[in-house]
Design a protein around this motif. Sequence first.
Motif, PDB file in Angstrom:
ATOM      1  N   ARG A   1       0.841  -1.206   0.340  1.00 18.59           N
ATOM      2  CA  ARG A   1      -0.140   0.077   0.666  1.00 18.59           C
ATOM      3  C   ARG A   1       1.092   1.390  -0.047  1.00 18.59           C
ATOM      4  NH1 ARG A   1      -4.373  -2.036  -0.343  1.00 18.59           N
ATOM      5  NH2 ARG A   1      -5.753   0.303  -0.570  1.00 18.59           N
ATOM      6  N   VAL A   2       0.133   2.570  -0.782  1.00 13.04           N
ATOM      7  CA  VAL A   2       0.935   3.834  -0.580  1.00 13.04           C
ATOM      8  C   VAL A   2       0.816   5.056  -0.531  1.00 13.04           C
ATOM      9  CG1 VAL A   2       1.975   5.660  -2.094  1.00 13.04           C
ATOM     10  CG2 VAL A   2       2.638   2.570  -2.261  1.00 13.04           C
ATOM     11  N   ALA A   3       0.335   5.377   0.526  1.00 13.16           N
ATOM     12  CA  ALA A   3      -0.317   6.409   1.782  1.00 13.16           C
ATOM     13  C   ALA A   3      -0.359   7.974   0.735  1.00 13.16           C
ATOM     14  CB  ALA A   3      -0.469   6.378   3.232  1.00 13.16           C
ATOM     15  N   ILE A   4      -1.384   8.658   0.133  1.00 14.55           N
ATOM     16  CA  ILE A   4      -1.526   9.586  -0.587  1.00 14.55           C
ATOM     17  C   ILE A   4      -2.358  10.896   0.945  1.00 14.55           C
ATOM     18  CG2 ILE A   4      -2.042  11.645  -2.130  1.00 14.55           C
ATOM     19  CD1 ILE A   4      -0.173   9.364  -3.017  1.00 14.55           C
ATOM     20  N   PHE A   5      -1.319  11.393   1.001  1.00 18.05           N
ATOM     21  CA  PHE A   5      -2.304  12.603   2.571  1.00 18.05           C
ATOM     22  C   PHE A   5      -1.800  13.809   1.762  1.00 18.05           C
ATOM     23  CE2 PHE A   5       0.720   9.241   5.051  1.00 18.05           C
ATOM     24  CZ  PHE A   5       0.122   8.393   5.328  1.00 18.05           C
ATOM     25  N   GLY A   6      -3.042  14.499   2.070  1.00 22.50           N
ATOM     26  CA  GLY A   6      -2.873  15.807   2.592  1.00 22.50           C
ATOM     27  C   GLY A   6      -4.191  16.425   3.469  1.00 22.50           C
ATOM     28  N   HIS A   7      -3.936  17.538   3.530  1.00 21.88           N
ATOM     29  CA  HIS A   7      -5.358  18.335   4.026  1.00 21.88           C
ATOM     30  C   HIS A   7      -6.596  19.049   3.617  1.00 21.88           C
ATOM     31  CE1 HIS A   7      -4.599  22.648   4.753  1.00 21.88           C
ATOM     32  NE2 HIS A   7      -3.538  22.150   4.331  1.00 21.88           N
ATOM     33  N   TRP A   8      -8.034  19.049   4.055  1.00 22.25           N
ATOM     34  CA  TRP A   8      -9.316  19.779   3.151  1.00 22.25           C
ATOM     35  C   TRP A   8     -10.080  21.002   4.064  1.00 22.25           C
ATOM     36  CZ3 TRP A   8     -14.240  19.943   4.990  1.00 22.25           C
ATOM     37  CH2 TRP A   8     -14.225  18.823   6.348  1.00 22.25           C
ATOM     38  N   ASP A   9      -9.278  21.326   4.954  1.00 24.56           N
ATOM     39  CA  ASP A   9      -9.568  22.101   6.187  1.00 24.56           C
ATOM     40  C   ASP A   9      -8.932  23.354   5.478  1.00 24.56           C
ATOM     41  OD1 ASP A   9      -7.231  21.286   6.992  1.00 24.56           O
ATOM     42  OD2 ASP A   9      -7.847  23.162   8.595  1.00 24.56           O
ATOM     43  N   THR A  10      -9.050  25.168   5.766  1.00 28.24           N
ATOM     44  CA  THR A  10      -8.777  25.906   5.732  1.00 28.24           C
ATOM     45  C   THR A  10      -7.756  26.651   6.772  1.00 28.24           C
ATOM     46  OG1 THR A  10     -10.649  26.848   5.016  1.00 28.24           O
ATOM     47  CG2 THR A  10      -9.097  26.409   2.839  1.00 28.24           C
ATOM     48  N   ARG A  11      -7.087  27.631   6.705  1.00 25.96           N
ATOM     49  CA  ARG A  11      -6.552  28.529   8.403  1.00 25.96           C
ATOM     50  C   ARG A  11      -8.059  29.401   8.052  1.00 25.96           C
ATOM     51  NH1 ARG A  11      -3.064  29.022  11.181  1.00 25.96           N
ATOM     52  NH2 ARG A  11      -2.057  30.846  12.261  1.00 25.96           N
ATOM     53  N   PRO A  12      -8.650  29.696   9.260  1.00 29.41           N
ATOM     54  CA  PRO A  12      -9.552  31.335   9.607  1.00 29.41           C
ATOM     55  C   PRO A  12      -8.868  31.962   9.286  1.00 29.41           C
ATOM     56  CG  PRO A  12      -8.815  29.836  11.872  1.00 29.41           C
ATOM     57  CD  PRO A  12      -7.846  28.748  10.630  1.00 29.41           C
ATOM     58  N   PHE A  13      -7.909  32.363   8.594  1.00 29.33           N
ATOM     59  CA  PHE A  13      -7.410  33.702   9.176  1.00 29.33           C
ATOM     60  C   PHE A  13      -6.106  34.716   8.613  1.00 29.33           C
ATOM     61  CE2 PHE A  13      -5.466  31.427  12.584  1.00 29.33           C
ATOM     62  CZ  PHE A  13      -7.194  31.301  13.836  1.00 29.33           C
ATOM     63  N   ALA A  14      -6.090  35.345   7.664  1.00 27.43           N
ATOM     64  CA  ALA A  14      -5.110  35.020   6.818  1.00 27.43           C
ATOM     65  C   ALA A  14      -3.707  36.169   7.588  1.00 27.43           C
ATOM     66  CB  ALA A  14      -5.153  35.987   5.616  1.00 27.43           C
ATOM     67  N   ASP A  15      -3.221  35.987   8.660  1.00 27.72           N
ATOM     68  CA  ASP A  15      -2.655  36.724  10.022  1.00 27.72           C
ATOM     69  C   ASP A  15      -0.855  36.707   9.229  1.00 27.72           C
ATOM     70  OD1 ASP A  15      -2.642  33.487   9.932  1.00 27.72           O
ATOM     71  OD2 ASP A  15      -0.857  34.006  11.232  1.00 27.72           O
ATOM     72  N   ALA A  16      -0.833  36.189   7.613  1.00 30.91           N
ATOM     73  CA  ALA A  16       0.115  36.515   6.952  1.00 30.91           C
ATOM     74  C   ALA A  16       0.737  37.985   5.480  1.00 30.91           C
ATOM     75  CB  ALA A  16       1.004  35.523   6.415  1.00 30.91           C
ATOM     76  N   ASP A  17      -1.005  38.103   5.828  1.00 32.51           N
ATOM     77  CA  ASP A  17      -1.242  38.504   5.080  1.00 32.51           C
ATOM     78  C   ASP A  17      -0.850  40.474   5.284  1.00 32.51           C
ATOM     79  OD1 ASP A  17      -4.151  38.933   2.676  1.00 32.51           O
ATOM     80  OD2 ASP A  17      -3.090  40.728   2.929  1.00 32.51           O
ATOM     81  N   PRO A  18      -0.301  40.490   3.729  1.00 33.40           N
ATOM     82  CA  PRO A  18       0.681  41.831   4.091  1.00 33.40           C
ATOM     83  C   PRO A  18      -0.634  43.127   4.161  1.00 33.40           C
ATOM     84  CG  PRO A  18       0.578  41.710   1.658  1.00 33.40           C
ATOM     85  CD  PRO A  18       0.114  40.166   2.616  1.00 33.40           C
ATOM     86  N   ASP A  19      -1.569  42.891   4.094  1.00 35.65           N
ATOM     87  CA  ASP A  19      -2.556  44.189   4.446  1.00 35.65           C
ATOM     88  C   ASP A  19      -3.439  44.023   5.654  1.00 35.65           C
ATOM     89  OD1 ASP A  19      -4.813  46.450   4.677  1.00 35.65           O
ATOM     90  OD2 ASP A  19      -5.450  45.601   2.605  1.00 35.65           O
ATOM     91  N   PRO A  20      -2.808  45.028   6.607  1.00 36.73           N
ATOM     92  CA  PRO A  20      -3.459  44.845   8.028  1.00 36.73           C
ATOM     93  C   PRO A  20      -4.707  44.199   7.982  1.00 36.73           C
ATOM     94  CG  PRO A  20      -1.660  46.369   8.186  1.00 36.73           C
ATOM     95  CD  PRO A  20      -1.906  46.250   6.925  1.00 36.73           C
ATOM     96  N   LYS A  21      -5.761  45.182   7.104  1.00 35.43           N
ATOM     97  CA  LYS A  21      -7.099  44.938   7.881  1.00 35.43           C
ATOM     98  C   LYS A  21      -7.845  43.703   7.226  1.00 35.43           C
ATOM     99  CE  LYS A  21      -7.571  49.688   6.474  1.00 35.43           C
ATOM    100  NZ  LYS A  21      -8.349  51.045   5.597  1.00 35.43           N
ATOM    101  N   LYS A  22      -6.804  42.515   6.407  1.00 33.13           N
ATOM    102  CA  LYS A  22      -7.305  41.739   6.352  1.00 33.13           C
ATOM    103  C   LYS A  22      -6.925  40.267   7.232  1.00 33.13           C
ATOM    104  CE  LYS A  22      -7.615  42.769   1.156  1.00 33.13           C
ATOM    105  NZ  LYS A  22      -6.971  42.776  -0.085  1.00 33.13           N
ATOM    106  N   LYS A  23      -5.455  40.929   7.680  1.00 32.63           N
ATOM    107  CA  LYS A  23      -4.676  39.772   9.207  1.00 32.63           C
ATOM    108  C   LYS A  23      -6.498  38.998   9.495  1.00 32.63           C
ATOM    109  CE  LYS A  23      -0.903  41.685   9.382  1.00 32.63           C
ATOM    110  NZ  LYS A  23       0.268  40.775   8.712  1.00 32.63           N
ATOM    111  N   ASN A  24      -7.630  39.260   9.674  1.00 28.99           N
ATOM    112  CA  ASN A  24      -8.575  38.606  10.287  1.00 28.99           C
ATOM    113  C   ASN A  24      -9.959  38.031   9.619  1.00 28.99           C
ATOM    114  OD1 ASN A  24      -6.886  38.724  13.364  1.00 28.99           O
ATOM    115  ND2 ASN A  24      -8.347  41.211  12.803  1.00 28.99           N
ATOM    116  N   LYS A  25      -9.076  37.665   8.470  1.00 25.34           N
ATOM    117  CA  LYS A  25      -9.996  37.704   7.288  1.00 25.34           C
ATOM    118  C   LYS A  25      -9.698  36.187   6.649  1.00 25.34           C
ATOM    119  CE  LYS A  25     -11.537  42.016   5.163  1.00 25.34           C
ATOM    120  NZ  LYS A  25     -13.138  41.805   4.827  1.00 25.34           N
ATOM    121  N   PRO A  26     -10.957  34.998   6.568  1.00 23.87           N
ATOM    122  CA  PRO A  26     -10.176  33.717   6.082  1.00 23.87           C
ATOM    123  C   PRO A  26     -10.456  33.816   4.652  1.00 23.87           C
ATOM    124  CG  PRO A  26     -12.995  34.143   5.936  1.00 23.87           C
ATOM    125  CD  PRO A  26     -12.309  35.847   6.480  1.00 23.87           C
TER     126      PRO A  26
END
Length: 346
Positions: free
Chosen positions: A122-147
């Motif tokens: 057997r071979v396993a192919i892994f991944g994740h299907w959720d998304t981060r709830p906040f864009a904390d690394a966004d260069p625009d401070p106004k967007k850092k708490n946006k999903p």
Amino acid sequence: MRFRSFRLPLAALAGLVLLTGCPDKKSTETAETSAPAAAPALPKAPVFNADSAYAFTAKQVAFGPRVPNSKAHIACGNWLVAKLKSYKLKVMEQPFEAMTFDGTNIHARNIIAQYQPQAVRRVAIFGHWDTRPFADADPDPKKKNKPMDGASDGASAVAVALEMARILSQLPEAQAPGVGVDFIFFDAEDWGHDETTQKDLKNQLEGGSTDSWCLGSQYWGTHLLPANYKAEYGVLLDMVGAKGGSFTREETSRTKALFALDKIWNVGTQLGYSDFFRYEDTGGITDDHVYTNNAGIPTVDIYDHPRYGTDYFPPYHHATADNMSIIDRKTLKAVGQTMTQVLFVD
């Protein structure tokens, strides 16, 4: 995604030893390694359809941010289960509850689908299907708490796996690979505490037995499904759809699953994708493969590593820029065709 990046000033580059995404580990210095000598011709493998993978990526993004506890998250999970079942795979769901670093109690589920479940190898192919709830690394401070949409960070990996599942399910038995394949999609990977962008927030999980990242793979690793699961090796796909995608030989992958890493990179080179699969050794990061390796599955992490500079993650990482505008069929094709071909190489 799930791990913490460290951005070093240029003055710190002398004698550089790169820091990993995990604060208690250090990586090896970035180094070039030699590409392999000419290898035997590759066996025939089915064609990976990048247009289909692109559509699968867009479908997930269309649900909206797949943040645990949200309607979009539930709807996307239901769609994934139905899609995998439509390929006549053996599908299992692994629901679990967890607390995130900020004290949120979430309802999550890992999704497992088996192709040729009767196969011993057997071979396993892994991944994740959720998304981060906040864009904390966004260069625009106004967007850092946006999903964020998580088009590359999450959706692209699941899309590549879905297209692999689709084309494998259509093969006559005589043309099937000599291994069974398990597609394992982890949930709650990306709701972790970033010490760089969220230093003003307390990590309520700090000091305990649970890392704030990769909650789904941590749960799966201690509650294996199928029970007593074993695989020859696993491949974690993460951020594999962006234009100009670049994949290096990450330290934990080299340490824990060098044979699989070499196999993948050699196949990618033979297929003409050496511009994507770079023969460059880079430091370790904290990602789902840490916990699948801990569970006894030698696992390689394929994730987008910038070609230049000292950052470990591309500019769209944990930012609102991670949307469909950055997704490129060429990158999806390079990863998907390589991974499909690998299944047919002994």
